[in-house]
Scaffold this motif. Structure first.
Motif, PDB file in Angstrom:
ATOM      1  N   GLN A 170       0.848  -1.193   0.000  1.00 31.17           N
ATOM      2  CA  GLN A 170       0.000   0.000   0.000  1.00 31.17           C
ATOM      3  C   GLN A 170       0.892   1.254   0.000  1.00 31.17           C
ATOM      4  OE1 GLN A 170      -3.200  -0.353  -0.444  1.00 31.17           O
ATOM      5  NE2 GLN A 170      -3.000  -2.585  -0.313  1.00 31.17           N
ATOM      6  N   PRO A 171       0.322   2.440  -0.217  1.00 31.09           N
ATOM      7  CA  PRO A 171       1.151   3.659  -0.322  1.00 31.09           C
ATOM      8  C   PRO A 171       1.934   3.965   0.956  1.00 31.09           C
ATOM      9  CG  PRO A 171      -1.072   4.059  -1.144  1.00 31.09           C
ATOM     10  CD  PRO A 171      -1.105   2.712  -0.499  1.00 31.09           C
ATOM     11  N   PHE A 172       3.136   4.486   0.771  1.00 30.92           N
ATOM     12  CA  PHE A 172       3.952   5.042   1.858  1.00 30.92           C
ATOM     13  C   PHE A 172       4.288   6.472   1.439  1.00 30.92           C
ATOM     14  CE2 PHE A 172       8.024   6.192   3.743  1.00 30.92           C
ATOM     15  CZ  PHE A 172       7.886   5.789   5.068  1.00 30.92           C
ATOM     16  N   ILE A 173       3.778   7.455   2.183  1.00 30.85           N
ATOM     17  CA  ILE A 173       3.910   8.861   1.790  1.00 30.85           C
ATOM     18  C   ILE A 173       4.610   9.627   2.906  1.00 30.85           C
ATOM     19  CG2 ILE A 173       2.661  10.969   1.158  1.00 30.85           C
ATOM     20  CD1 ILE A 173       0.428   9.193   0.072  1.00 30.85           C
ATOM     21  N   GLU A 174       5.685  10.332   2.527  1.00 28.69           N
ATOM     22  CA  GLU A 174       6.438  11.154   3.485  1.00 28.69           C
ATOM     23  C   GLU A 174       5.975  12.602   3.401  1.00 28.69           C
ATOM     24  OE1 GLU A 174      11.042  12.473   4.571  1.00 28.69           O
ATOM     25  OE2 GLU A 174      10.615  11.296   2.770  1.00 28.69           O
ATOM     26  N   ILE A 175       5.756  13.232   4.558  1.00 27.61           N
ATOM     27  CA  ILE A 175       5.320  14.628   4.627  1.00 27.61           C
ATOM     28  C   ILE A 175       6.319  15.406   5.480  1.00 27.61           C
ATOM     29  CG2 ILE A 175       3.483  16.213   5.342  1.00 27.61           C
ATOM     30  CD1 ILE A 175       1.528  13.885   5.088  1.00 27.61           C
ATOM     31  N   ASP A 176       6.849  16.493   4.933  1.00 24.92           N
ATOM     32  CA  ASP A 176       7.777  17.354   5.669  1.00 24.92           C
ATOM     33  C   ASP A 176       6.974  18.328   6.517  1.00 24.92           C
ATOM     34  OD1 ASP A 176       9.776  18.913   6.641  1.00 24.92           O
ATOM     35  OD2 ASP A 176      10.631  19.444   4.703  1.00 24.92           O
ATOM     36  N   CYS A 177       7.120  18.225   7.830  1.00 21.97           N
ATOM     37  CA  CYS A 177       6.319  19.047   8.747  1.00 21.97           C
ATOM     38  C   CYS A 177       6.911  20.429   8.984  1.00 21.97           C
ATOM     39  CB  CYS A 177       6.152  18.338  10.086  1.00 21.97           C
ATOM     40  SG  CYS A 177       5.117  16.878   9.999  1.00 21.97           S
ATOM     41  N   SER A 178       7.999  20.771   8.322  1.00 25.97           N
ATOM     42  CA  SER A 178       8.594  22.098   8.523  1.00 25.97           C
ATOM     43  C   SER A 178       7.970  23.143   7.606  1.00 25.97           C
ATOM     44  CB  SER A 178      10.101  22.042   8.297  1.00 25.97           C
ATOM     45  OG  SER A 178      10.396  21.616   6.981  1.00 25.97           O
ATOM     46  N   THR A 179       6.899  22.796   6.874  1.00 24.03           N
ATOM     47  CA  THR A 179       6.209  23.755   6.018  1.00 24.03           C
ATOM     48  C   THR A 179       5.628  24.879   6.874  1.00 24.03           C
ATOM     49  OG1 THR A 179       5.593  21.961   4.537  1.00 24.03           O
ATOM     50  CG2 THR A 179       4.433  24.029   4.263  1.00 24.03           C
ATOM     51  N   PRO A 180       6.026  26.142   6.652  1.00 22.14           N
ATOM     52  CA  PRO A 180       5.593  27.220   7.541  1.00 22.14           C
ATOM     53  C   PRO A 180       4.176  27.723   7.281  1.00 22.14           C
ATOM     54  CG  PRO A 180       7.045  28.084   5.855  1.00 22.14           C
ATOM     55  CD  PRO A 180       6.980  26.612   5.634  1.00 22.14           C
ATOM     56  N   CYS A 181       3.662  27.535   6.069  1.00 21.88           N
ATOM     57  CA  CYS A 181       2.388  28.133   5.685  1.00 21.88           C
ATOM     58  C   CYS A 181       1.234  27.200   6.049  1.00 21.88           C
ATOM     59  CB  CYS A 181       2.385  28.435   4.188  1.00 21.88           C
ATOM     60  SG  CYS A 181       0.829  29.103   3.593  1.00 21.88           S
ATOM     61  N   LEU A 182       0.271  27.696   6.819  1.00 20.58           N
ATOM     62  CA  LEU A 182      -0.849  26.880   7.278  1.00 20.58           C
ATOM     63  C   LEU A 182      -1.699  26.394   6.116  1.00 20.58           C
ATOM     64  CD1 LEU A 182      -2.556  25.665   9.533  1.00 20.58           C
ATOM     65  CD2 LEU A 182      -3.743  27.848   9.751  1.00 20.58           C
ATOM     66  N   SER A 183      -2.018  27.282   5.178  1.00 13.06           N
ATOM     67  CA  SER A 183      -2.883  26.900   4.063  1.00 13.06           C
ATOM     68  C   SER A 183      -2.206  25.855   3.180  1.00 13.06           C
ATOM     69  CB  SER A 183      -3.256  28.132   3.233  1.00 13.06           C
ATOM     70  OG  SER A 183      -2.090  28.760   2.709  1.00 13.06           O
ATOM     71  N   ALA A 184      -0.884  26.030   2.932  1.00  3.18           N
ATOM     72  CA  ALA A 184      -0.154  25.050   2.117  1.00  3.18           C
ATOM     73  C   ALA A 184      -0.109  23.701   2.815  1.00  3.18           C
ATOM     74  CB  ALA A 184       1.256  25.547   1.834  1.00  3.18           C
ATOM     75  N   PHE A 185       0.107  23.707   4.125  1.00  2.00           N
ATOM     76  CA  PHE A 185       0.139  22.455   4.882  1.00  2.00           C
ATOM     77  C   PHE A 185      -1.223  21.781   4.847  1.00  2.00           C
ATOM     78  CE2 PHE A 185      -0.506  20.060   8.812  1.00  2.00           C
ATOM     79  CZ  PHE A 185       0.572  19.178   8.749  1.00  2.00           C
TER      80      PHE A 185
END
Length: 507
Positions: A170-185
């Motif tokens: 099944q999918p394995f997806i990495e997300i970088d949590c250092s994104t500063p913008c709330l809407s983009a996150f």
């Protein structure tokens, strides 16, 4: 659904070598290992009965178990009667074989789906204990918090957990949590939720996630739990499993009010702490050998003994990632073969010994401070006040960079962008900040912005916190609050209230 590789369980030379090394280390001879393409139900040891002309068994098979499933067999071709201690030892050997086989299979799947290798390299006791934790974590669907220093193998551990579990295709997806913008996150996390249904989301550097994004993530997890309740009533349900990494202890952030208690409670099930490379230097030779096999430019390229010794003795503050970067730089730029110590010091100056004969003589007659002090303790006020004369004694490139920073520090500007502006490499500029100012570019910029905010509050105590954050160059209010508290020991609101209280007493 993703398609699995056609032959994920073949026995290549590397796997065979590690299996044979384990058997040899445990003095097991006359044996072979069979690896199943698919797991079967757990089996019991089997012994082939002797023929009429034989007194002892001539064939025995011991199952290799992982997740209570047989993934292979250890065949003893000419067994003898084994004592209880020997049988217990054989059980430990088959357990090690299971961890070795599953690590290889996880690497195969990670390479196939992600194009990345699982960088859990040696088979020392430390890493086998880590493999044992991965086995436990892979057998459940609970969240896992993976804590380790910057540059350690957190992504590799996360992918090993996923690709050893029932979710491996099944999918394995990495997300970088250092994104500063709330809407983009918000857009990114919602898209990843939709794409990762039935698979795993790996939230990298969750300790860098600002509070508003933490609350949003907690709400999404809450919504998933509500969907689970609907599934009990017959509604289709495809949950997402969460694996998260952090460089800091989330419990400390929780106490400091920097991490959401709601989110912490939803993630805090299984935890693992990765040891830094400086605490497992016995693993470095095998890691170096694997990286050499992966990155060498031609088969004969090798490292000199002095270089190998230096690599094993270095403390590696950047852990696995730093070691890999140094080796790639050496293999690409070094002019000798085998690569010599002079090449190492030229291409990785951070590894060059700090002391020399002159310094040694001075140390006998002079008291050397325990820590290196900055050459300019009043650097931040000089930058704020644009006192360019104060930078006269510094390296010309650093002087030029500081002048540009003094004029533009409120703008969003990376070290690479600054280096491009003044015409040198980012690595050289980073080294200049460290060597001549004893500080990083990122910390200087953050401290500058905090000082700017502090002065804005002093001049306008009634100003709104959000307005001051924007004027001082912080794009995110949560980041502003954390940075302000780190450098002033109080929140922006507390600082503002203290100013207003002092003004009221004076009046």
């Amino acid at each position: 659904m993703q398609q699995p590789p056609k032959t994920p369980c073949q026995m290549p030379d590397l796997l065979t070598i590690n299996i044979n090394a384990t058997l040899t280390a445990n003095k097991i001879t006359g044996a072979r290992v069979e690896v199943y393409a698919c797991g079967t139900f757990a089996q019991n040891p089997r012994v082939l009965a002797p023929s009429a002309r034989e007194k002892q068994p001539v064939y025995a098979s011991y199952p290799i178990i992982y997740h209570n499933t047989s993934i292979g067999m250890l065949h003893l071709l000419q067994p003898r009667m084994l004592s209880r201690d020997e049988l217990q030892k054989l059980s430990c050997v088959t357990k090690k074989l299971a961890l070795i086989i599953k690590r290889y299979q996880a690497t195969s799947l990670s390479n196939h789906y992600l194009g990345k290798t699982v960088n859990i390299t040696p088979y020392s006791d430390h890493t086998l204990k880590l493999d044992a934790f991965i086995e436990i974590a892979a057998s459940t669907r609970f969240p896992v918090i993976i804590r380790g220093e910057f540059g350690s193998e957190k992504l590799s551990v996360a992918s090993a957990i996923h690709y050893n579990s029932v979710l491996k295709h099944q999918p394995f997806i990495e997300i970088d949590c250092s994104t500063p913008c709330l809407s983009a996150f918000e857009k990114n996390i919602q898209r990843c939720f939709d794409q990762g249904r039935g698979g795993t989301l790996f939230l990298h550097a969750i300790d860098e996630l600002p509070l508003p994004q933490q609350l949003l993530l907690a709400q999404l997890i809450q919504a998933q739990e509500a969907s689970h309740e609907q599934a009990l009533k017959g509604t289709p349900y495809n949950p997402v499993r969460f694996l998260v990494s952090t460089t800091r202890a989330l419990t400390r952030q929780l106490i400091a009010g920097e991490f959401s208690q709601q989110l912490y409670l939803k993630l805090n099930y299984l935890n693992v702490q990765l040891a830094p490379l400086s605490e497992r230097k016995q693993d470095i030779p095998e890691i170096v050998e694997k990286l050499m096999n992966r990155h060498r430019l031609y088969p004969e390229q090798d490292l000199g003994q002095a270089v190998k010794k230096a690599l094993c003795q270095y403390h590696w503050p950047g852990n696995y990632q730093q070691l890999e970067r140094v080796l790639i730089r050496l293999l690409t730029l070094a002019g000798s073969n085998p690569i010599q110590l002079t090449d190492l010091h030229h291409n990785a100056p951070e590894m060059k010994p700090k002391t020399n004969k002159a310094a040694a003589k001075i140390s006998k007659t002079a008291i050397v401070p325990a820590t290196k002090m900055p050459l300019m303790p009043d650097l931040i006020p000089q930058l704020i006040n644009k006192n360019y004369q104060a930078f006269t004694g510094l390296h010309p490139a650093l002087r030029k960079a500081l002048c540009y920073v003094a004029d533009n520090y409120c703008a969003q500007m990376s070290l690479q962008q600054l280096a491009d502006k003044i015409g040198i490499s980012a690595s050289h500029l980073c080294a200049l900040f460290k060597s001549q100012l004893n500080n990083s570019y990122k910390q200087i910029i953050t401290e500058l912005k905090v000082e700017k905010a502090r002065r804005l509050f002093i001049n306008s105590p009634l100003a709104r916190v959000s307005d001051v954050a924007e004027k001082s160059g912080f794009g995110d209010i949560s980041h502003f609050e954390k940075a302000f508290k780190r450098f002033t020991d109080c929140t922006p609101r507390a600082f503002k209230n203290a100013l207003n209280h002092t003004a009221a007493q004076v009046n």
